[in-house]
Scaffold this motif. Sequence first.
Motif, PDB file in Angstrom:
ATOM      1  N   ASN A  75       0.906  -1.293  -0.067  1.00 52.77           N
ATOM      2  CA  ASN A  75       0.133  -0.024  -0.072  1.00 52.77           C
ATOM      3  C   ASN A  75       0.814   1.140   0.026  1.00 52.77           C
ATOM      4  OD1 ASN A  75      -2.198  -1.335   0.006  1.00 52.77           O
ATOM      5  ND2 ASN A  75      -2.585  -1.419   2.113  1.00 52.77           N
ATOM      6  N   VAL A  76       0.514   2.151  -0.866  1.00 50.98           N
ATOM      7  CA  VAL A  76       1.249   3.536  -0.888  1.00 50.98           C
ATOM      8  C   VAL A  76       0.449   4.546   0.329  1.00 50.98           C
ATOM      9  CG1 VAL A  76       1.835   5.389  -2.344  1.00 50.98           C
ATOM     10  CG2 VAL A  76       1.972   2.999  -3.162  1.00 50.98           C
ATOM     11  N   ILE A  77       1.216   4.849   1.153  1.00 52.60           N
ATOM     12  CA  ILE A  77       0.700   5.790   2.095  1.00 52.60           C
ATOM     13  C   ILE A  77       1.213   7.253   1.943  1.00 52.60           C
ATOM     14  CG2 ILE A  77       0.710   6.444   4.468  1.00 52.60           C
ATOM     15  CD1 ILE A  77       1.048   3.512   5.035  1.00 52.60           C
ATOM     16  N   THR A  78       0.447   8.242   1.719  1.00 53.65           N
ATOM     17  CA  THR A  78       0.899   9.825   1.603  1.00 53.65           C
ATOM     18  C   THR A  78       0.230  10.704   2.499  1.00 53.65           C
ATOM     19  OG1 THR A  78      -0.960  10.067  -0.008  1.00 53.65           O
ATOM     20  CG2 THR A  78       0.998   9.207  -1.075  1.00 53.65           C
ATOM     21  N   ALA A  79       1.158  11.651   2.722  1.00 48.77           N
ATOM     22  CA  ALA A  79       0.842  12.884   3.692  1.00 48.77           C
ATOM     23  C   ALA A  79       1.109  14.138   2.922  1.00 48.77           C
ATOM     24  CB  ALA A  79       1.009  12.380   4.961  1.00 48.77           C
ATOM     25  N   THR A  80       0.284  14.918   2.810  1.00 47.55           N
ATOM     26  CA  THR A  80       0.720  16.143   2.257  1.00 47.55           C
ATOM     27  C   THR A  80       1.249  17.369   3.304  1.00 47.55           C
ATOM     28  OG1 THR A  80      -0.561  16.118   0.513  1.00 47.55           O
ATOM     29  CG2 THR A  80       0.018  18.297   0.769  1.00 47.55           C
ATOM     30  N   LYS A  81       2.305  18.178   3.050  1.00 41.60           N
ATOM     31  CA  LYS A  81       2.751  19.145   4.203  1.00 41.60           C
ATOM     32  C   LYS A  81       1.865  20.277   3.730  1.00 41.60           C
ATOM     33  CE  LYS A  81       6.795  22.101   4.715  1.00 41.60           C
ATOM     34  NZ  LYS A  81       8.259  22.344   4.024  1.00 41.60           N
ATOM     35  N   ASN A  82       1.207  20.909   4.886  1.00 43.60           N
ATOM     36  CA  ASN A  82       0.522  22.049   4.583  1.00 43.60           C
ATOM     37  C   ASN A  82       0.748  23.188   5.636  1.00 43.60           C
ATOM     38  OD1 ASN A  82      -0.531  21.197   7.171  1.00 43.60           O
ATOM     39  ND2 ASN A  82      -2.505  20.037   6.341  1.00 43.60           N
ATOM     40  N   HIS A  83       1.893  22.881   6.233  1.00 39.06           N
ATOM     41  CA  HIS A  83       2.421  24.114   6.934  1.00 39.06           C
ATOM     42  C   HIS A  83       3.917  23.771   7.365  1.00 39.06           C
ATOM     43  CE1 HIS A  83       0.871  21.705  10.538  1.00 39.06           C
ATOM     44  NE2 HIS A  83       1.954  22.233  11.201  1.00 39.06           N
ATOM     45  N   PHE A  84       4.430  24.587   8.156  1.00 34.58           N
ATOM     46  CA  PHE A  84       5.701  24.245   8.771  1.00 34.58           C
ATOM     47  C   PHE A  84       5.932  25.019  10.041  1.00 34.58           C
ATOM     48  CE2 PHE A  84       7.075  28.136   6.648  1.00 34.58           C
ATOM     49  CZ  PHE A  84       7.840  28.435   7.189  1.00 34.58           C
ATOM     50  N   LYS A  85       6.555  24.538  10.968  1.00 29.64           N
ATOM     51  CA  LYS A  85       6.473  25.354  12.287  1.00 29.64           C
ATOM     52  C   LYS A  85       7.856  26.156  12.102  1.00 29.64           C
ATOM     53  CE  LYS A  85       3.716  23.961  15.765  1.00 29.64           C
ATOM     54  NZ  LYS A  85       4.389  22.774  16.577  1.00 29.64           N
ATOM     55  N   LEU A  86       7.487  27.341  12.720  1.00 26.34           N
ATOM     56  CA  LEU A  86       8.698  28.461  12.967  1.00 26.34           C
ATOM     57  C   LEU A  86       8.744  28.496  14.336  1.00 26.34           C
ATOM     58  CD1 LEU A  86       9.234  31.463  10.539  1.00 26.34           C
ATOM     59  CD2 LEU A  86      10.102  31.127  12.743  1.00 26.34           C
ATOM     60  N   ILE A  87       9.731  28.225  15.006  1.00 29.64           N
ATOM     61  CA  ILE A  87       9.900  28.419  16.326  1.00 29.64           C
ATOM     62  C   ILE A  87      10.926  29.467  16.538  1.00 29.64           C
ATOM     63  CG2 ILE A  87      10.622  27.015  18.476  1.00 29.64           C
ATOM     64  CD1 ILE A  87       9.882  24.500  17.388  1.00 29.64           C
ATOM     65  N   ASP A  88      10.389  30.703  17.010  1.00 31.11           N
ATOM     66  CA  ASP A  88      11.370  31.666  17.102  1.00 31.11           C
ATOM     67  C   ASP A  88      11.582  32.105  18.656  1.00 31.11           C
ATOM     68  OD1 ASP A  88      12.144  34.342  16.752  1.00 31.11           O
ATOM     69  OD2 ASP A  88      10.506  35.110  16.023  1.00 31.11           O
ATOM     70  N   PHE A  89      12.830  32.180  19.015  1.00 38.37           N
ATOM     71  CA  PHE A  89      13.205  32.301  20.407  1.00 38.37           C
ATOM     72  C   PHE A  89      13.930  33.668  20.750  1.00 38.37           C
ATOM     73  CE2 PHE A  89      13.881  27.569  20.002  1.00 38.37           C
ATOM     74  CZ  PHE A  89      13.091  27.377  20.985  1.00 38.37           C
ATOM     75  N   PHE A  90      13.867  34.342  19.529  1.00 39.41           N
ATOM     76  CA  PHE A  90      14.381  35.712  19.544  1.00 39.41           C
ATOM     77  C   PHE A  90      13.349  36.882  19.006  1.00 39.41           C
ATOM     78  CE2 PHE A  90      18.219  33.656  20.739  1.00 39.41           C
ATOM     79  CZ  PHE A  90      18.894  34.311  21.779  1.00 39.41           C
ATOM     80  N   ALA A  91      11.990  36.588  18.915  1.00 41.58           N
ATOM     81  CA  ALA A  91      10.961  37.612  18.453  1.00 41.58           C
ATOM     82  C   ALA A  91      11.350  38.146  17.096  1.00 41.58           C
ATOM     83  CB  ALA A  91      11.060  38.822  19.430  1.00 41.58           C
ATOM     84  N   VAL A  92      11.933  37.465  16.322  1.00 41.19           N
ATOM     85  CA  VAL A  92      12.319  37.743  14.788  1.00 41.19           C
ATOM     86  C   VAL A  92      11.141  38.285  14.081  1.00 41.19           C
ATOM     87  CG1 VAL A  92      13.529  37.027  12.678  1.00 41.19           C
ATOM     88  CG2 VAL A  92      14.630  36.119  14.875  1.00 41.19           C
ATOM     89  N   CYS A  93      10.302  37.172  14.077  1.00 43.06           N
ATOM     90  CA  CYS A  93       8.971  37.548  13.377  1.00 43.06           C
ATOM     91  C   CYS A  93       8.298  38.831  13.868  1.00 43.06           C
ATOM     92  CB  CYS A  93       8.100  36.423  13.641  1.00 43.06           C
ATOM     93  SG  CYS A  93       8.500  34.919  12.953  1.00 43.06           S
ATOM     94  N   GLU A  94       8.072  39.269  15.345  1.00 40.76           N
ATOM     95  CA  GLU A  94       7.653  40.446  15.721  1.00 40.76           C
ATOM     96  C   GLU A  94       8.457  41.641  15.399  1.00 40.76           C
ATOM     97  OE1 GLU A  94       7.893  42.082  20.130  1.00 40.76           O
ATOM     98  OE2 GLU A  94       6.384  40.588  19.913  1.00 40.76           O
ATOM     99  N   TYR A  95       9.898  41.345  15.098  1.00 44.71           N
ATOM    100  CA  TYR A  95      10.641  42.523  14.695  1.00 44.71           C
ATOM    101  C   TYR A  95      10.426  42.916  13.334  1.00 44.71           C
ATOM    102  CZ  TYR A  95      15.130  44.853  13.729  1.00 44.71           C
ATOM    103  OH  TYR A  95      16.131  45.545  13.162  1.00 44.71           O
ATOM    104  N   PHE A  96      10.204  42.019  12.580  1.00 43.47           N
ATOM    105  CA  PHE A  96       9.793  42.387  10.973  1.00 43.47           C
ATOM    106  C   PHE A  96       8.322  42.606  10.769  1.00 43.47           C
ATOM    107  CE2 PHE A  96      13.933  40.089  10.632  1.00 43.47           C
ATOM    108  CZ  PHE A  96      14.723  41.312  10.133  1.00 43.47           C
ATOM    109  N   ASP A  97       7.219  42.101  11.461  1.00 43.17           N
ATOM    110  CA  ASP A  97       6.069  42.302  11.063  1.00 43.17           C
ATOM    111  C   ASP A  97       5.198  42.062  12.170  1.00 43.17           C
ATOM    112  OD1 ASP A  97       4.429  41.135   7.907  1.00 43.17           O
ATOM    113  OD2 ASP A  97       3.995  42.543   9.332  1.00 43.17           O
TER     114      ASP A  97
END
Length: 863
Positions: A600-622
């Motif tokens: 049997n062929v089992i598939t799974a689609t990636k629909n997101h990824f985790k961005l784990i931010d320890f230094f508020a990088v995302c907050e800094y830019f947006d």
Amino acid sequence: MSKKEASARLKINAMLADSGWRLLDGDNQRANVDVETRLNPGSKIDPSQMGEDFDNAQGGFVDYLLLNDNQKPIAVLEAKRESKSPLDGKEQAREYANRTHVRYVILSNGNVHFFWDMVEGNPEPILKLPTQESLLENQKYTPNPAILAEERVDETYITRSQMPDFDQSPLYIQGGDVRENFMRDNKLKIMRKYQVNAVHAIQNAAKSGKKRYLLEMATGTGKTLTCAAIIKLFLKTGNAKRILFLVDRIELERQAQEAFQNTIGHEFIVYTYKDHKDDWGSADILVSTVQNLQTNDRYRDIFSPTDFELVISDEAHRSISGNARAVFEYFIGYRVGLTATPKDYLKNLDNADQNTEKEFERRQLLDTYTTFGCVSGQPTYSYSLLDGVNDADGPYLVNPIIVDARTNITTQLLSDEGYAVHKVLDEEVEVDAIFGARDFERKFFNEETNKVLAETFIDNADVDPISGELGKSLIFAVSQAHAAKMVNILNQLAMEKWPGKYQSDFAIQVTSNVTDAQNFTTQFSNNNLLGHTRWIENYENSRARVAVTVGMMTTGYDCSDLLNIAFMRPVFSPSDFIQMKGRGTRLHTFRYVDYNNDANVITATKNHFKLIDFFAVCEYFDDEYDYKAALSIPKKIEGANVTYAPPEFTTGEGSVESPNGSYASRLDLGEADSLHHQTTTIVDGLGMVIDREMFHAFVDEVSHDQELIKRDDTDREAAIDYLKNNILEKPSHFMTLDKIRHHFKLDRKVTIGEALDIIMGRIEEPKKKAELISDKFQEAIINKGLIEKLADDSQLFHQAYHLFDAYISSKTVQEAIDSKEYGRLEQTSQISLDDYTMLYHAGISEPLITYIRDYIDTDKLRG
């Protein structure tokens, strides 16, 4: 002939000789330059008696007629005196070219120069005169934008290069899974609609007469495949004979070469300059890092301005930034730039502090748009991350789930007040300091903080949808030393959490100081780094789950099944942030054939990824994102044992500066540490003497160092690190950069990169300061669009050069201009206040000064 005209002729003669032209007959070689060729043989006018009316002579004389080996003319060179613009001679040169039946015209006044292909369009500024060989080769080239615009480009444009009759194969015709397997097994590429649209945008722009194009396409949208189609388009339609593809990293050079070889390699020859230094001219497509060409400006020695009809710059805001721009602008013809960093990302910064990192980035990006003819800020074609996520034919990209994680210490580090430290060492030495986010793992470290980062990452990372183990992850650390620490901590935690699954192979360091790191990046993508997973039988997935890097895997790294990206460092460059985040945006389908259950062929689609931010990088830019994840942070462990940091450099050049101004190793927050450290190398009298014999012995020995050779061939930065840490200033030679400088009698400093190039035989003798400044001035006036203003005024040209030279060479001049205390210029001998005022009102001083600030290391040139 006037003094100014004679001066121009002497300069032009030297440039002709530099490009291999012969003004005089030599041994078994006839001159291939005819000087002052009379176009009216019946005229009895003696040119030596014509004085200032030379240009107005009846019948006319061609200043220089460039000839082929059969003494037939191939180009007219029209010379003007320094006080006149070369462009003043354009129509006169056109007449001479038509009467001598040549295609090419060169216009020069000795200071600035233009090359004009009369078949193709307008005169273009050049830094070096073309060689005879390049002109003869270029005669075979006749561009036709109409044919380029009419070429049919569809989704199968690349596929037909790989397998022309692929759609006639029974396996393709059958459709369904059989077709899918046929396409995958033969690695056939079908272009997506937006990639086809990008090529169509270039065709439309070419049809309207444009020669420069900028594609703004998000990371993960397949820019290299799009480039393969653009390259095929130009080569197939005859609008280019040879194409140069510039990248800014060695690993991207290899990736691009392989991608072009696998897609259009059946039709065209693909070489890298690194591997084909002697026969690069046989290539249709030449791939190179821009650094490899710009070293000591050797691109000028290797190439003629007409050697490439199309130059493509991958990650244009990086590969044409700074001094690298000179390589890109050196050639005449079409230009394509690629960028994943949209200009709009740097919004609302028009009134920003000119010295901030974000403002520098903004200027750099705006400069990129201007370079490609997109002054309005609108690229030739744009396809954003959101376009990829929301495409009706897609999705083709995925968004992150952002995990904003901060420990007690990092929370304080990120605050305006910073993290205040008061420590007492040995009950008598007090240290008071305030640290910010930029100081983490540079001016201080705290092992408990690193442990919390590792624990939090493991607890919150997404898992592989097939095997259930922690998903493939990429962690960005502060430094190579920090990366090594995090790998050790992560491996320890993994062995405790999953006994028997890992033996210190859960996490791996992928930085330039690690042997075989380049191959690690490929093996991680191919899912065989340190072998295959032990979690599920016959599942092709990497046993190493986490790659910890600093900068090697920032741009151009294609690993679509990455599920987690972690920032264990602050990031302040918008383009770096977009690139680092972009490693996770690629779409991916996980696939597993379960042979224990009827295959049997089992598939799974990636629909997101985790961005784990320890230094508020995302907050800094947006300020706003679609997905956020709440997180409970483990509490900081109190009462860590006292340890003293080893004296290692933490900022790239030496130990960091401690709060009281002396030099110290990094502070361990586990308990106070204020060790002041300064290293002094005592060299005896013999060691201070450097002569040619000692230097040659040093170069001969070190150039055979196998480790240096290995690193130099694969990773220039790793070779520089090895030279710095293992060879220079060591007792075996006591060789220093200052000794090398004195050996060559240089009036400026020598860089470690230059030392490496000298040792490896790429530089025979470094350029003197005056030569470098002259070269950079020529680049500046072209890149800043000043050539027209300076072309017809030799006085203004020389005043501009003196300002350029003075600002670089004199700290006093620089400080006077930067502080706007212009009266201080009168105290110097380099440039007068009147000259500066004239240049300012002419709109010349500000662009020149800005160019120096952005692109030139003045400290290197001051000696």
